[in-house]
Enzyme design. Structure first.
Site, PDB file in Angstrom:
ATOM      1  N   ASN A 190       0.859  -1.186   0.000  1.00 15.70           N
ATOM      2  CA  ASN A 190       0.000   0.000   0.000  1.00 15.70           C
ATOM      3  C   ASN A 190       0.899   1.240   0.000  1.00 15.70           C
ATOM      4  OD1 ASN A 190      -1.403   2.304   1.082  1.00 15.70           O
ATOM      5  ND2 ASN A 190      -3.099   0.948   1.606  1.00 15.70           N
ATOM      6  N   ASP A 197      -0.134   4.494  -0.193  1.00 17.63           N
ATOM      7  CA  ASP A 197      -0.842   5.744   0.156  1.00 17.63           C
ATOM      8  C   ASP A 197       0.081   6.796   0.746  1.00 17.63           C
ATOM      9  OD1 ASP A 197      -3.222   4.549  -0.541  1.00 17.63           O
ATOM     10  OD2 ASP A 197      -3.936   4.280   1.512  1.00 17.63           O
ATOM     11  N   HIS A 198       0.989   6.348   1.642  1.00 19.10           N
ATOM     12  CA  HIS A 198       1.759   7.353   2.384  1.00 19.10           C
ATOM     13  C   HIS A 198       2.868   8.004   1.577  1.00 19.10           C
ATOM     14  CE1 HIS A 198      -0.869   6.744   5.550  1.00 19.10           C
ATOM     15  NE2 HIS A 198      -0.310   5.688   6.108  1.00 19.10           N
ATOM     16  N   ARG A 224       3.173  18.871   1.261  1.00 25.19           N
ATOM     17  CA  ARG A 224       3.725  20.077   0.641  1.00 25.19           C
ATOM     18  C   ARG A 224       2.915  20.576  -0.545  1.00 25.19           C
ATOM     19  NH1 ARG A 224       9.141  21.817   1.224  1.00 25.19           N
ATOM     20  NH2 ARG A 224       9.520  21.725   3.460  1.00 25.19           N
ATOM     21  N   HIS A 255      -5.698   3.625  -1.478  1.00 20.55           N
ATOM     22  CA  HIS A 255      -7.037   3.927  -0.966  1.00 20.55           C
ATOM     23  C   HIS A 255      -7.438   5.294  -1.508  1.00 20.55           C
ATOM     24  CE1 HIS A 255      -9.799   4.076   2.880  1.00 20.55           C
ATOM     25  NE2 HIS A 255     -10.440   4.399   1.778  1.00 20.55           N
ATOM     26  N   ARG A 282      -9.678   7.979  -1.043  1.00 19.63           N
ATOM     27  CA  ARG A 282     -10.632   8.428  -0.026  1.00 19.63           C
ATOM     28  C   ARG A 282     -11.481   9.572  -0.562  1.00 19.63           C
ATOM     29  NH1 ARG A 282      -8.771   6.484   5.259  1.00 19.63           N
ATOM     30  NH2 ARG A 282     -10.607   7.551   6.001  1.00 19.63           N
ATOM     31  N   ARG A 326      -7.214  12.791   0.650  1.00 22.40           N
ATOM     32  CA  ARG A 326      -6.126  13.307   1.485  1.00 22.40           C
ATOM     33  C   ARG A 326      -4.749  12.830   1.034  1.00 22.40           C
ATOM     34  NH1 ARG A 326      -7.132   9.965   7.070  1.00 22.40           N
ATOM     35  NH2 ARG A 326      -9.228  10.795   6.820  1.00 22.40           N
ATOM     36  N   HIS A 327      -4.711  11.713   0.315  1.00 19.13           N
ATOM     37  CA  HIS A 327      -3.404  11.292  -0.227  1.00 19.13           C
ATOM     38  C   HIS A 327      -3.533  10.915  -1.714  1.00 19.13           C
ATOM     39  CE1 HIS A 327      -5.149   7.591   1.278  1.00 19.13           C
ATOM     40  NE2 HIS A 327      -4.715   7.739   2.524  1.00 19.13           N
ATOM     41  N   GLU A 372      -8.707   0.428  -2.687  1.00 18.70           N
ATOM     42  CA  GLU A 372      -9.637   0.407  -1.550  1.00 18.70           C
ATOM     43  C   GLU A 372     -10.539   1.617  -1.676  1.00 18.70           C
ATOM     44  OE1 GLU A 372      -7.046   0.800   1.754  1.00 18.70           O
ATOM     45  OE2 GLU A 372      -6.148  -1.161   1.491  1.00 18.70           O
ATOM     46  N   THR A 428      -7.119   6.366   9.968  1.00 13.93           N
ATOM     47  CA  THR A 428      -6.988   5.281   8.994  1.00 13.93           C
ATOM     48  C   THR A 428      -8.254   4.438   9.100  1.00 13.93           C
ATOM     49  OG1 THR A 428      -5.588   3.411   8.290  1.00 13.93           O
ATOM     50  CG2 THR A 428      -5.733   3.817  10.664  1.00 13.93           C
ATOM     51  N   THR A 429      -8.422   3.472   8.197  1.00 20.43           N
ATOM     52  CA  THR A 429      -9.619   2.631   8.240  1.00 20.43           C
ATOM     53  C   THR A 429      -9.730   2.006   9.627  1.00 20.43           C
ATOM     54  OG1 THR A 429      -9.137   2.144   5.940  1.00 20.43           O
ATOM     55  CG2 THR A 429     -10.848   0.830   6.970  1.00 20.43           C
ATOM     56  N   GLU A 445     -11.003  -9.496   2.863  1.00 20.96           N
ATOM     57  CA  GLU A 445      -9.735  -9.101   3.480  1.00 20.96           C
ATOM     58  C   GLU A 445     -10.007  -8.971   4.965  1.00 20.96           C
ATOM     59  OE1 GLU A 445      -7.128  -6.157   1.719  1.00 20.96           O
ATOM     60  OE2 GLU A 445      -6.611  -5.388   3.699  1.00 20.96           O
ATOM     61  N   HIS A 456      -3.729  -4.709   7.714  1.00 22.10           N
ATOM     62  CA  HIS A 456      -3.868  -3.562   8.624  1.00 22.10           C
ATOM     63  C   HIS A 456      -2.977  -3.765   9.838  1.00 22.10           C
ATOM     64  CE1 HIS A 456      -5.484   0.163  10.130  1.00 22.10           C
ATOM     65  NE2 HIS A 456      -6.023   0.310   8.932  1.00 22.10           N
ATOM     66  N   GLY A 457      -2.090  -2.810  10.018  1.00 20.29           N
ATOM     67  CA  GLY A 457      -1.224  -2.790  11.198  1.00 20.29           C
ATOM     68  C   GLY A 457      -0.113  -3.831  11.189  1.00 20.29           C
ATOM     69  N   GLY A 498       1.039  -1.349   4.348  1.00 13.35           N
ATOM     70  CA  GLY A 498       1.427  -0.007   3.926  1.00 13.35           C
ATOM     71  C   GLY A 498       2.314   0.721   4.909  1.00 13.35           C
ATOM     72  N   HIS A 499       1.721   1.115   6.033  1.00  9.79           N
ATOM     73  CA  HIS A 499       2.418   2.027   6.952  1.00  9.79           C
ATOM     74  C   HIS A 499       3.804   1.525   7.364  1.00  9.79           C
ATOM     75  CE1 HIS A 499       2.552   5.334   9.805  1.00  9.79           C
ATOM     76  NE2 HIS A 499       3.068   4.487  10.664  1.00  9.79           N
TER      77      HIS A 499
HETATM   78  N1  PXP Z   1      -6.081  -3.050   4.238  1.00 13.10           N
HETATM   79  C1  PXP Z   1      -7.005  -2.061   4.305  1.00 13.10           C
HETATM   80  C2  PXP Z   1      -8.404  -2.377   3.928  1.00 13.10           C
HETATM   81  C3  PXP Z   1      -6.644  -0.759   4.685  1.00 13.10           C
HETATM   82  O1  PXP Z   1      -7.570   0.200   4.733  1.00 13.10           O
HETATM   83  C4  PXP Z   1      -5.279  -0.484   4.977  1.00 13.10           C
HETATM   84  C5  PXP Z   1      -4.865   0.907   5.317  1.00 13.10           C
HETATM   85  O2  PXP Z   1      -5.066   1.730   4.204  1.00 13.10           O
HETATM   86  C6  PXP Z   1      -4.362  -1.546   4.892  1.00 13.10           C
HETATM   87  C7  PXP Z   1      -4.798  -2.822   4.542  1.00 13.10           C
HETATM   88  C8  PXP Z   1      -2.921  -1.361   5.196  1.00 13.10           C
HETATM   89  O3  PXP Z   1      -2.763  -1.040   6.543  1.00 13.10           O
HETATM   90  P1  PXP Z   1      -1.359  -0.554   7.097  1.00 13.10           P
HETATM   91  O4  PXP Z   1      -1.078   0.773   6.431  1.00 13.10           O
HETATM   92  O5  PXP Z   1      -1.568  -0.444   8.568  1.00 13.10           O
HETATM   93  O6  PXP Z   1      -0.352  -1.582   6.707  1.00 13.10           O
END
Ligand code: PXP
Length: 238
Positions: free
Chosen positions: A7, A9-10, A18, A43, A45, A49-50, A70, A100-101, A151, A187-188, A209-210
């Site tokens: 992911n 996004d970041h 910026r 994602h 949104r 935002r990103h 997403e 976040t979600t 998922e 996630h996480g 992602g993160h």
């Molecule tokens: N899966 C879904 C559905 C999410 O919304 C996210 C965060 O955008 C992720 C996975 C990835 O999560 P993380 O950024 O915590 O790895």
């Protein structure tokens, strides 16, 4: 073999801090793929935002693995997604103020909306996954709604380290797989907890992602993706 969806996004979050043209998410996608990513996830949104429409459109052109978008059930977002036709869509709930979600889609409450969104996406040859809480009931609801995959939200397990939640994740993964659904999770997840999830053989894809983008700040994106994939494959014995 278990797949890693990265992911990105970041990368766009840094760009939007910026409001300039860099860093470029497309460049990140190419590096992630060259380091072993099996898919690219973003994602889109409602508040943009990103990730923005131009990112999704460009990524659809450039990504060689598969692009997973997403998104919520928002009408404008669904119209756009059905036009761009990414390979996968993951339906998620969205609350404007959330960082976040926050959890899985409430499939009981939104069943008919989810079902009709899936019908439209599938008529455009888009595969659909639904982000769900680790609750075994979600498997048959997702199947009845017409999803190709679920998922499983690993966020609460990641935050708490509660092994009861790991059992719930396993139980749902087995049930969904036995019904013929593909099972993804995310996630996480980070280098220290990913092994627990990757060890569940019914799970065929992790979206992360993160942790990867955070590691990338320290060691570079190629290395951050490579090491995550290595830990996943080791845990899996693949
Ligand atoms: N899966 C879904 C559905 C999410 O919304 C996210 C965060 O955008 C992720 C996975 C990835 O999560 P993380 O950024 O915590 O790895």
């Amino acid at each position: 073999m278990i797949r890693l969806g990265v992911n990105i996004d970041h990368v766009a979050t840094i760009r939007e801090a910026r409001k300039v043209a860099y860093p470029e998410p497309v460049e990140a996608a190419l590096i992630a793929e060259s380091a072993g990513a099996d898919g690219i996830t973003v994602h889109l949104r409602v508040d943009r935002r990103h990730i923005k429409e131009r990112d999704v459109t460009l990524l659809k052109e450039v990504v060689k693995t598969h692009l997973n978008v997403e998104c919520s059930l928002d009408k404008g977002i669904q119209d756009f997604i059905n036009q761009v036709k990414p390979h996968w869509v993951c339906l998620v709930p969205e609350r404007p103020e959330e960082i976040t979600t926050e959890g899985g889609l409430d499939l009981k409450k939104f069943f008919s909306e989810v079902k009709s969104a899936i019908e439209r996406l599938k008529s455009n040859n888009i595969k659909v996954t639904i982000f769900v809480e680790p609750d075994v009931e979600m498997a048959s609801l997702a199947l009845d709604a017409g999803a190709d995959a679920i998922e499983i939200n690993t966020g609460k397990f990641a935050d708490t380290g509660d092994f009861e939640l790991l059992k719930d994740i396993e139980k749902l993964a087995r049930k969904a797989s036995s019904l013929g659904l593909e099972v993804h999770a995310g996630h996480g997840l980070h280098l220290r907890n990913v092994g627990y999830i990757a060890s569940i053989h019914e799970i065929v894809e992790l979206n992360i992602g993160h942790a990867i983008i955070s590691r990338a700040v320290m060691v570079g994106l190629f290395e951050a993706v490579r090491e995550m994939k290595e830990v996943m494959l080791l845990a899996r014995g693949e």
